[in-house]
Structures are given as C-alpha cells and as structure tokens.
Design an enzyme around this catalytic site. Structure first.
Site, mmCIF file in Angstrom:
data_model
loop_
_atom_site.group_PDB
_atom_site.id
_atom_site.type_symbol
_atom_site.label_atom_id
_atom_site.label_comp_id
_atom_site.label_asym_id
_atom_site.label_seq_id
_atom_site.Cartn_x
_atom_site.Cartn_y
_atom_site.Cartn_z
ATOM 1 N N SER A 139 -35.982 8.800 -78.865
ATOM 2 C CA SER A 139 -34.840 8.299 -78.116
ATOM 3 C C SER A 139 -34.370 6.898 -78.538
ATOM 4 O O SER A 139 -33.357 6.405 -78.021
ATOM 5 C CB SER A 139 -35.186 8.258 -76.615
ATOM 6 O OG SER A 139 -36.274 7.389 -76.356
ATOM 7 N N LYS A 189 -33.571 -2.133 -76.846
ATOM 8 C CA LYS A 189 -33.105 -0.815 -76.417
ATOM 9 C C LYS A 189 -32.402 -0.901 -75.065
ATOM 10 O O LYS A 189 -32.671 -1.791 -74.241
ATOM 11 C CB LYS A 189 -34.304 0.137 -76.352
ATOM 12 C CG LYS A 189 -33.961 1.607 -76.124
ATOM 13 C CD LYS A 189 -35.217 2.451 -76.219
ATOM 14 C CE LYS A 189 -34.919 3.930 -75.997
ATOM 15 N NZ LYS A 189 -36.135 4.768 -76.197
ATOM 16 N N SER A 233 -40.756 8.379 -79.499
ATOM 17 C CA SER A 233 -39.396 7.845 -79.444
ATOM 18 C C SER A 233 -39.147 6.578 -80.255
ATOM 19 O O SER A 233 -37.996 6.180 -80.412
ATOM 20 C CB SER A 233 -38.983 7.587 -77.993
ATOM 21 O OG SER A 233 -38.783 8.802 -77.323
#
Length: 557
Positions: free
Chosen positions: A206, A131, A230
C-alpha cells in the site's frame, strides 16, 4: 450541501493548485509521455545542474552539507519541490502537498543554523516524505476514503513529531490504495499511482505513492507502513530499498490514521523507504535518537546500535539460506533468475549460501487470512459506505475481497485460538531457522534468509494477486527488507524461458499458482526491476541492515 463527487473534485483541485505554476508541465507534453517507457530521466530535463545534484545525492553527503551550512535547507527543499512536482504530474504519487509550509520550515532552520551555529537534530534541513497515514496537525488524513474528506488531524503522529525534532522538513504525504489492504495503490479520492519504470505496471501497495516518489527522485527517504508487505511490495515493484522492522522496534504507529485501530493479531508497523541502504539506516538512527519508547509504551527501549550495523556489513563471510520458492506459488523466470544471480555473486564474494529446508507456509498464510478479516470486515465496510464507495478491485489479496465475500466475525475464543496458532507457527519457524546449524560449515545457524519479494516482478495494474512471500514474515513479526539487484525485465526476456516454454514446463500446484503462471508475459512486464528479500529473526534490525549493505556492495556497487 456539496455532493460526494463535488467533494472529490474539490479535493483534487486543491491538490493541483498547490503545485507551483512554474513547474507545471504542458498538457501536450503530458499527453505525449510514453505509457510503457521509463519516466525517471524526465526529472533531469526540468532541474538545473545544482538541483539535479541535490536530488541525486547520497543522504549522508547532503546532510553533512546542510549541517555545515555549505548548502541551505531552502535550496534543498526547492530542488525536491521541483522533482516531486514532476513526479506528481506523471505518476500521481502525492495526496497532500505542503510546499509552502516546507519553505517556511526551511527558512526557520536556516536562520537557526546561522544564528546559533548548531544544526537541529540529525536530519537538519532534510526534506522527508511521509505516507498518507501519518497525521500532521491541521492537514487532512483521508486514507483515500471519500467519506473522510475534511478529516483534518488534531495532532501529529509520534513519528512526525520525532522527524520534526530531528530537524526534518516534511513537504508532502504520499498516495495509498483504498483500505490499505492490496498490492495496488488506487483510491477514489486521489486516483491511481503509476510505476515510473512503466506506467502500465503497478508500483505496488500500500506504500506505492512513497515508492513512486522515491523512484522519481522526489525524495531521498520517507516513511511507509507494512502489514502484509506494504513497504516491501512497492520496493520490489520500483527497485528501491525498504525495511519492515519488528512491530515494537522504533517505528511507532501511535497517533496515526487507520481504519482498524486496535487490530493487533498481525500488527502494522511503519518502515523506512529510500533510494539507498544508507537512507534506511539514517532514518532508523534518527527515530532512535527521538526515543519513541518515552511516549509509546509498546516500543521496546532498545537504542540503535550503529556499531553492530558496521561490524555486520564488513564481515568477510556471512552465511545465508536461499528459499527459491515457497512451495505454494512458483515465481516467474525473472524472479528465479534474480535469486540465482544473487546466490552466484554472494558465493563468488566468499559468502556461504545453503538451500533453505522446506517449511510449510500454508498454515501461516491461513492465519493471515483469518486475522485480516477477524471482525467480519465491519470497519472496512463502514469506511467505504461512509463515502458510498464500492471496492475498486480485489481487496485483501489472496484472502478474498472484503465486500465480495461474506466473512463471519470471529468470537473471542476463536481469536484467542488464532493467536495461539500464530505463536506456535512462529516458534516452529524459529526452530527451523536454528536447525540450519546442522547444514552450515561452521555449525552456526544462518545469518539471514534470502527469498523472492513476490512471485513476479511489477505486474500490470490490478494483477498483484499473491502476497505470501511477504505476509508470512508479518505473521512472525520478523524484520525483512527488499533491495534491488541489477537488471530490468525487457520485452525479449528469455534466459531460456519464453512464455510458451514457461507455461509448458510446469503443472500448476494450485489455483493461485495457476493464476500466477498464466499471468507471465515478458512483454507485459517490461521495465520491472529485479529485487530480493532478506529476512532476520525478530529485533535483529541492525544485523539485517548490515547484511543489506553487504549484499548491496556485492550486487550493486
């Protein structure tokens, strides 16, 4: 001096320039791609058979081939460069493209294996995606903030160091939402991530970029983060596997990019995401092998217990409780049906499933609402104002928009009171769990809790408005995971519940429930995968993954 708009344009130009020209899709093809149909099969048209076999492999099989030299790391990296290039052009899942660095790393690993006969670590030669929050020395970490363009990391995140020590090849960073605090994945630097199953649907957030990349076979496993769902919400939106571990178990956040360093009222954590349960387990073992507790004192020195995973996964009878809804927002029919079918199949396989006794989760969500804005959103505002940005949508979903509402900073005394309330509610929930021994046939508490991962399947963009099914387990700091169940929503989905019937069948419980109720429309949700969430108490990650494997075997094998 360049303007902020010029900085964004340059950042996007650099990103596109790093895609290999031979893998660029023609503009006319991109324009003709369907918006509401799956793009996953597109990968097969742009890879040769060997490459397609590589990106479709089981992680354990591919790792064994890499360790024994039956295939080179460079061959594997090249295959994932192709698939991730196609993914980027179609669903916009990447932030930083590190293909040249990955090729060089792969060549070095191949040379080491040839000369020494020994692989480097448990992930030798395997491409792993991470990420945007992961710091990689010399690579920018913007978190999607315009004002953070040019912010090159001076060091690696601890997890990046461990992945490299274990022989992984890091070849890209994946896209995120503005502030990280929403069930969408859209920012002004890189633009929105799209869902590979249907680009009119959100991939969640996210960690939506990571989920979209995995769904498009651009990766076998990667790292996301989770503070309110997330990794789990994107997994639910795209039909992959994800684990939110306990915050002090293995997946250290040390050295990572964040807007709110030191926010520990509800602490964030990294979590593995994969196209398989096996990939989740392999990443857990690899991080454990790297002994993160020797660098991050917050990580409990509890090595991974692979035997406990195996023993749990083969138990002939596991005992579950099922929470069909949380009493706050009632799920849509496809979610209700996914839970029901999971229960039916588990019982048919010899497992016990009881109904979860009602627990009041509203006070738990109230703790989350206060914790997420405890500083009055000062740091989020500052990060946005640095790039002269405004919120792209409802941030801190379910808890108010960070600039749309006025949030008063909590005093130290008020923050302590909030922590006390959090701890009280967590222990109340644990006592509730332990009390299930009065309801099970063997007099033992349940092994795991089954719940919806969200109140809906993947919704249209900017409509992920309730995160209560995931966020409460961040408050408790309990490990929880999402895995797919068979099926996708189609435009004629009914199961006895067409839209008119569903709307007429219920009176909303509250405004949140009303909003979710009115959102339901199978035509708009077409292509969304079915999933469930599984929960165990704190620090029971091995047991949870063993249970994931057992449920996956019943549902998907």
């Amino acid at each position: 001096m360049r303007s902020l708009i010029e900085a964004v344009e340059e950042k996007r130009f650099i990103r596109k320039s790093k895609l290999p020209s031979k893998h660029l899709l023609p503009d006319d093809l991109l324009l003709q791609l369907p918006q509401s149909d799956s793009l996953i099969d597109l990968i097969g048209a742009h890879l040769d058979q060997k490459q397609l076999d590589i990106v479709s492999s089981k992680p354990s099989v591919l790792l064994e081939s890499l360790r024994t030299g039956r295939i080179t790391s460079l061959e594997v990296v090249e295959a994932f460069i192709v698939s991730s290039s196609i993914a980027q052009q179609t669903v916009n899942c990447l932030t930083e493209i590190l293909f040249d660095e990955a090729r060089q790393r792969a060549k070095e690993l191949d040379d080491l294996l040839r000369t020494t006969g020994k692989p480097v670590g448990s992930l030798h030669g395997l491409p792993v995606s991470v990420k945007e929050t992961c710091n990689i020395k010399g690579v920018e970490t913007t978190l999607g903030y315009v004002g953070w363009i040019g912010n090159a990391a001076k060091f690696n995140s601890l997890l990046v160091d461990i992945l490299l020590e274990q022989g992984a090849v890091i070849y890209c960073k994946t896209n995120v939402p503005q502030t990280m605090m929403t069930g969408e994945s859209h920012n002004n630097v890189f633009g929105p991530v799209l869902n590979p199953h249907n680009r009119t649907l959100t991939p969640g957030g996210s960690s939506g970029g990571e989920a979209a990349l995995l769904t498009m076979k651009g990766s076998l496993m990667g790292l996301g983060t989770d503070i309110a769902g997330s990794v789990r919400m994107p997994a639910a939106c795209t039909g992959i596997y994800a684990l939110k571990p306990s915050t002090q178990r293995l997946f250290s956040t040390w050295g990572s990019g964040t807007t709110v360093p030191g926010q520990e009222s509800i602490a964030p954590c990294y979590g593995p995401m994969s196209s398989s349960v096996e990939g989740i387990e392999i990443l857990c073992q690899a991080i454990s092998d790297g002994q993160p507790w020797l660098v991050d004192s917050k990580i409990i020195p509890l090595p991974w217990n692979a035997e406990l995973v195996r023993e749990t996964s083969i138990r002939s009878k596991l005992t579950f409780a099922v929470m069909r809804d949380d009493g706050i927002v009632i799920p849509h029919p496809p979610v209700i049906d996914a839970i029901h079918q999971t229960v039916v199949k588990l019982r048919a396989a010899g497992h016990e499933v009881i109904e979860w006794p009602k627990f009041d989760y509203e006070p738990v969500q109230a703790v989350a609402a206060k914790a997420f804005v405890a500083d009055g959103c000062v740091k989020y505002r500052a990060a946005l104002e640095q790039g002269q940005e405004k919120p792209l949508g409802p941030i801190l979903l379910g808890h108010g928009a960070i600039l749309g509402d006025i949030h008063t900073e909590l005093s130290v005394s008020e923050l302590w009171d909030l922590h006390a309330e959090r701890n009280k509610l967590t222990n109340m929930h644990l006592a509730h769990w332990q009390a299930t021994k009065r309801l099970t046939s063997d007099g033992r508490p349940i092994d795991a809790l089954i719940t919806p991962a969200a109140a809906h399947t993947a919704p249209p963009h900017n409509n992920f408005t309730y995160l209560g099914y995931t966020s409460v387990f961040n408050v408790f700091d309990w490990p929880s995971a999402v895995l797919p169940t068979p099926g996708l929503v189609d435009q004629t989905y009914s199961k006895g519940w067409n839209r008119a019937e569903f709307l007429a069948s219920r009176n909303p419980l509250n405004e949140l429930d009303k909003k979710n109720l009115e959102l339901y429309d199978p035509k708009k949700f077409a292509g969304g995968p079915f999933t469930v969430q599984i929960i165990c108490p704190r620090l029971q990650e091995e047991k949870l993954i063993g249970i994931m494997k057992a449920i996956d075997g019943v549902l998907n094998q």
